[in-house]
Design a protein around this motif. Structure first.
Motif, PDB file in Angstrom:
ATOM      1  N   GLU A 448       9.043  14.627   2.493  1.00  0.00           N
ATOM      2  CA  GLU A 448       7.623  14.891   2.001  1.00  0.00           C
ATOM      3  C   GLU A 448       7.101  14.063   0.999  1.00  0.00           C
ATOM      4  N   GLY A 449       5.810  14.181   1.069  1.00  0.00           N
ATOM      5  CA  GLY A 449       5.019  13.566  -0.182  1.00  0.00           C
ATOM      6  C   GLY A 449       5.291  11.962  -0.156  1.00  0.00           C
ATOM      7  N   ASP A 450       5.412  11.454  -1.381  1.00  0.00           N
ATOM      8  CA  ASP A 450       5.410  10.023  -1.609  1.00  0.00           C
ATOM      9  C   ASP A 450       6.586   9.617  -0.734  1.00  0.00           C
ATOM     10  N   ALA A 451       7.686  10.138  -0.590  1.00  0.00           N
ATOM     11  CA  ALA A 451       8.701   9.691   0.304  1.00  0.00           C
ATOM     12  C   ALA A 451       8.633   9.670   1.477  1.00  0.00           C
ATOM     13  N   LEU A 452       7.636  10.362   2.030  1.00  0.00           N
ATOM     14  CA  LEU A 452       7.215  10.432   3.713  1.00  0.00           C
ATOM     15  C   LEU A 452       6.194   9.147   3.727  1.00  0.00           C
ATOM     16  N   ARG A 453       5.433   8.997   2.619  1.00  0.00           N
ATOM     17  CA  ARG A 453       4.305   8.188   2.891  1.00  0.00           C
ATOM     18  C   ARG A 453       5.005   6.737   2.943  1.00  0.00           C
ATOM     19  N   GLU A 454       6.030   6.427   1.849  1.00  0.00           N
ATOM     20  CA  GLU A 454       6.718   5.081   1.979  1.00  0.00           C
ATOM     21  C   GLU A 454       7.478   5.089   3.356  1.00  0.00           C
ATOM     22  N   ALA A 455       8.111   5.938   4.030  1.00  0.00           N
ATOM     23  CA  ALA A 455       8.747   5.818   5.095  1.00  0.00           C
ATOM     24  C   ALA A 455       7.935   5.630   6.303  1.00  0.00           C
ATOM     25  N   ARG A 456       6.701   6.098   6.265  1.00  0.00           N
ATOM     26  CA  ARG A 456       5.703   5.672   7.380  1.00  0.00           C
ATOM     27  C   ARG A 456       5.424   4.243   7.399  1.00  0.00           C
ATOM     28  N   ALA A 457       5.520   3.496   6.231  1.00  0.00           N
ATOM     29  CA  ALA A 457       5.318   1.849   6.472  1.00  0.00           C
ATOM     30  C   ALA A 457       6.263   1.203   6.999  1.00  0.00           C
ATOM     31  N   GLN A 458       7.690   1.922   7.259  1.00  0.00           N
ATOM     32  CA  GLN A 458       8.866   1.445   7.687  1.00  0.00           C
ATOM     33  C   GLN A 458       8.715   1.766   9.236  1.00  0.00           C
ATOM     34  N   ALA A 459       8.164   2.759   9.917  1.00  0.00           N
ATOM     35  CA  ALA A 459       8.296   3.035  11.117  1.00  0.00           C
ATOM     36  C   ALA A 459       6.719   3.377  11.575  1.00  0.00           C
ATOM     37  N   GLN A 460       6.044   2.282  12.286  1.00  0.00           N
ATOM     38  CA  GLN A 460       4.796   2.657  13.083  1.00  0.00           C
ATOM     39  C   GLN A 460       4.718   2.804  14.414  1.00  0.00           C
ATOM     40  N   ILE A 461       3.572   2.975  14.773  1.00  0.00           N
ATOM     41  CA  ILE A 461       3.400   3.422  16.388  1.00  0.00           C
ATOM     42  C   ILE A 461       2.223   2.631  16.944  1.00  0.00           C
ATOM     43  N   VAL A 462       2.302   2.244  18.174  1.00  0.00           N
ATOM     44  CA  VAL A 462       1.096   1.812  18.945  1.00  0.00           C
ATOM     45  C   VAL A 462       0.814   2.506  19.952  1.00  0.00           C
ATOM     46  N   PHE A 463      -0.209   3.300  19.948  1.00  0.00           N
ATOM     47  CA  PHE A 463      -0.718   4.324  20.864  1.00  0.00           C
ATOM     48  C   PHE A 463      -0.892   3.789  22.374  1.00  0.00           C
TER      49      PHE A 463
END
Length: 637
Positions: A448-463
């Motif tokens: 949740e929160g900042d931890a989730l935001r940091e994790a989003r930088a590690q896993a990205q998606i191309v739609f």
């Protein structure tokens, strides 16, 4: 009775003809009037398929829109004729053109998500087309609509569903049903199978063959799938930078391509036999509208360029029904010696340096997916209470390691995209997600929160749909900087600008792209922007949802080389969702086959593709169109 009258009308017209003569299309911009299509001529007869191929930005879609008189704002036809059975459509008033559009000439657009009305059910939209163009109304129109939805293999209940509830491939089939339900004499199909898996693609193409046999449907097929073209079209028209550069019978085109651009395209095709080496991508990109200089427009990328190429180049006729816009075919010209073309089109030394380098695969999994299930709520009643869930993904488990590519394949609606979205945390408020997705040991579903935001930088998606995933109110530079500002706030403004410029160069965007808007680009160029945006924050895991489906062959080769190079350098892991088996064979290390929300077969790519064990995998591979291209280029004959 109505069907009998329509059949008599088609019989009276006989072998009709849709003919384009010296078509010139321009678009008015702040920079002036720019030529998009230049002196294009081709003919389509009923019962025939002509394939219009070429890179994104070559003018293929604009050509089709011009034939339908549906050019965007600022676009206009400044010369030429479009004749339907001898009648010039460009000279007709709009009141007389409107009944022909949809009834005599139908068009399947490239992006189904923007072509379907989001506030009308799929059935209502098909019925509307039928009632507008055919003498059918009420119950008869609804029954016809249901029949066509079944013919394109949409599930029961699709008639009452809204477009946003369908997958990308299902939306494409709905649009195909809407166009074909009026039984047009000619069909302009702009990438009609781009969003479809191979089994549905085979069904749709067989349906088009059936219509050609039954009613003499004339098909202008705009596509970048050369394997599909080789098995379906009678004639190939190759465009480059707004001009027709080769027009030839399909068999001659694939057996011995004449124009250097055609030869380069065929050498850029991905193939499992080439997985240990980079693809022979064509350097550079199609010149922009303001960059098109006199003479051959391919000369800056051509291995045979010479001073005379700077002069205007007409279409030459070297025989056997072929036309080629190249000075190598001018009377008295001396063609290059055999092997010159093959040598000139080899990968660069920098690309060859990657050959044979094993992927930097780690022994510890980067991502562990355990018992992943995703259920979408079913709501009923006035208050729309949740009364249950529809399980789109059921008990999925797999591991991914750094530097490896796992290809997720299967039919539309099998749960591939849902799996990818769930992993990158895009379904938290839309669906019930159970199980675990451990990224370097951290459960993404528990963050949740900042931890989730940091994790989003590690896993990205191309739609899958680049147009729908890009904010139309932001310029490209702003789109690429947006993720950096949100996920990497420690970077300064100058660092962000430098990274954005480097990304644009990496994915082959033109120099002026950063200050332009998404709607100013072709579908393939928009996909490159989407890939650059995902790579901007330097992720460790990239979920690629059909990232090359909107790309032509040459740009696809550039992107595949780029993804391969980034994987070698950075140890990226790719979850590659695709229906392109050629790409799977070239790029993937492991393959997981999905059916009905479950993985039915998984293993090393070579084993799954060459020795499938599950019956579903066998049927999937049997539907793949095949194109065998000679590995040695002989040069123009």
């Amino acid at each position: 009775m109505a069907d009998q009258e329509r059949a008599q009308g088609r019989s009276a017209r006989g072998q009709g003809r849709l003919e384009v003569q010296d078509l010139d299309v321009r678009i008015d911009t702040d920079a002036g009037s720019l030529a998009v299509v230049d002196a294009l001529s081709l003919a389509l007869t009923q019962g025939q398929t002509v394939a219009l191929v070429g890179e994104s930005g070559c003018g293929k879609s604009i050509t089709a829109l011009a034939l339908m008189r549906l050019l965007p704002e600022g676009g206009r036809v400044v010369g030429g004729q479009v004749k339907l059975d001898g009648q010039d459509l460009l000279a007709l008033p709009e009141a007389r053109m409107r009944p022909l559009r949809g009834r005599r000439i139908g068009m399947i657009f490239q992006e189904p998500a923007t072509s379907l009305d989001p506030v009308m059910t799929v059935g209502e939209q098909v019925v509307e087309a039928i009632e507008r163009h055919l003498p059918l109304h009420g119950a008869a129109a609804r029954e016809r609509a249901r029949q066509w939805l079944r013919r394109v293999e949409l599930p029961e209940g699709a008639f009452e569903r809204y477009p946003f509830t369908l997958s990308g491939g299902q939306k494409q089939r709905a649009m195909i049903a809407m166009v074909l339900a009026t039984e047009p004499d000619y069909l302009l199909a702009d990438e009609p199978t781009t969003a479809l898996d191979v089994t549905v693609q085979a069904q749709i193409m067989e349906l088009l063959r059936e219509l050609q046999r039954e009613q003499g449907l004339g098909l202008l097929l705009i596509t970048h799938d050369l394997a599909l073209v080789s098995g379906f079209a009678q004639q190939v028209a190759l465009m480059y930078a707004g001009q027709l550069v080769e027009l030839a019978p399909a068999e001659a085109f694939f057996h011995a391509p004449a124009h250097p651009y055609a030869q380069a395209l065929l050498r850029a095709l991905p193939d499992a036999r080439r997985r240990d080496e980079p693809l022979a991508a064509i350097a550079g990109s199609v010149p922009g509208l303001s960059e098109r200089l006199p003479g051959c427009r391919f000369k800056s990328r051509c291995p045979h360029a010479m001073p005379v190429c700077g002069e205007p180049v007409p279409l030459f006729r070297p025989g056997k029904g072929r036309q080629v816009r190249c000075v190598l075919y001018a009377p008295g010209a001396v063609p290059p010696s055999p092997g010159d073309t093959a040598a000139a089109l080899q990968p660069s030394s920098a690309q060859r340096a990657l050959k044979g380098v094993p992927p930097a695969a780690g022994s510890v999994p980067l991502l562990q997916v355990k018992n992943l299930s995703v259920g979408f709520p079913v709501r009923k009643g006035l208050l729309r209470r949740v009364v249950g869930h529809v399980e789109a993904v059921r008990e999925l488990s797999f591991d991914m390691r750094p530097g490896r590519t796992l290809a997720l394949v299967g039919e539309s609606g099998s749960g591939k995209t849902t799996t990818g979205k769930a992993i990158v945390q895009l379904l938290r408020r839309q669906a019930r997600v159970r199980g675990q997705a451990l990224l370097e040991g951290v459960d993404l579903f528990a963050l949740e929160g900042d931890a989730l935001r940091e994790a989003r930088a590690q896993a990205q998606i191309v739609f899958q749909d680049p147009f729908g995933s890009l904010n139309p109110r932001l310029r490209v530079a702003e789109l690429l900087e947006e993720g950096l500002q949100a996920l990497l706030p420690q970077l300064g403004a100058e660092q962000r600008r430098e990274r954005v410029q480097a990304l644009a160069r990496q994915v082959g965007l033109p120099a002026d792209a950063l200050q332009r808007w998404p709607h100013e680009f072709s579908g393939g160029q928009r996909q490159r922007i989407a890939i650059a945006r995902a790579l901007a924050v330097a992720p460790k895991l990239l979920v690629c949802d059909e990232p090359t489906s909107a790309l032509d062959v040459s740009v696809q080769a550039q992107i595949l080389n780029l993804l391969r190079e980034l994987q070698q350098q950075l140890g990226l892991a790719y979850l590659f969702i695709t229906h392109n088996i050629g790409v799977v064979g070239y790029l993937a290390h492991e393959v997981a086959v999905m059916q009905g929300g479950r993985i039915v077969e998984m293993g090393p790519a070579e084993q799954v593709l060459q020795e499938p064990r599950h019956e579903y995998t066998k049927s999937l591979l049997a539907a793949v169109p095949r194109l065998v291209v000679r590995q040695t280029a002989d040069g123009p004959k």
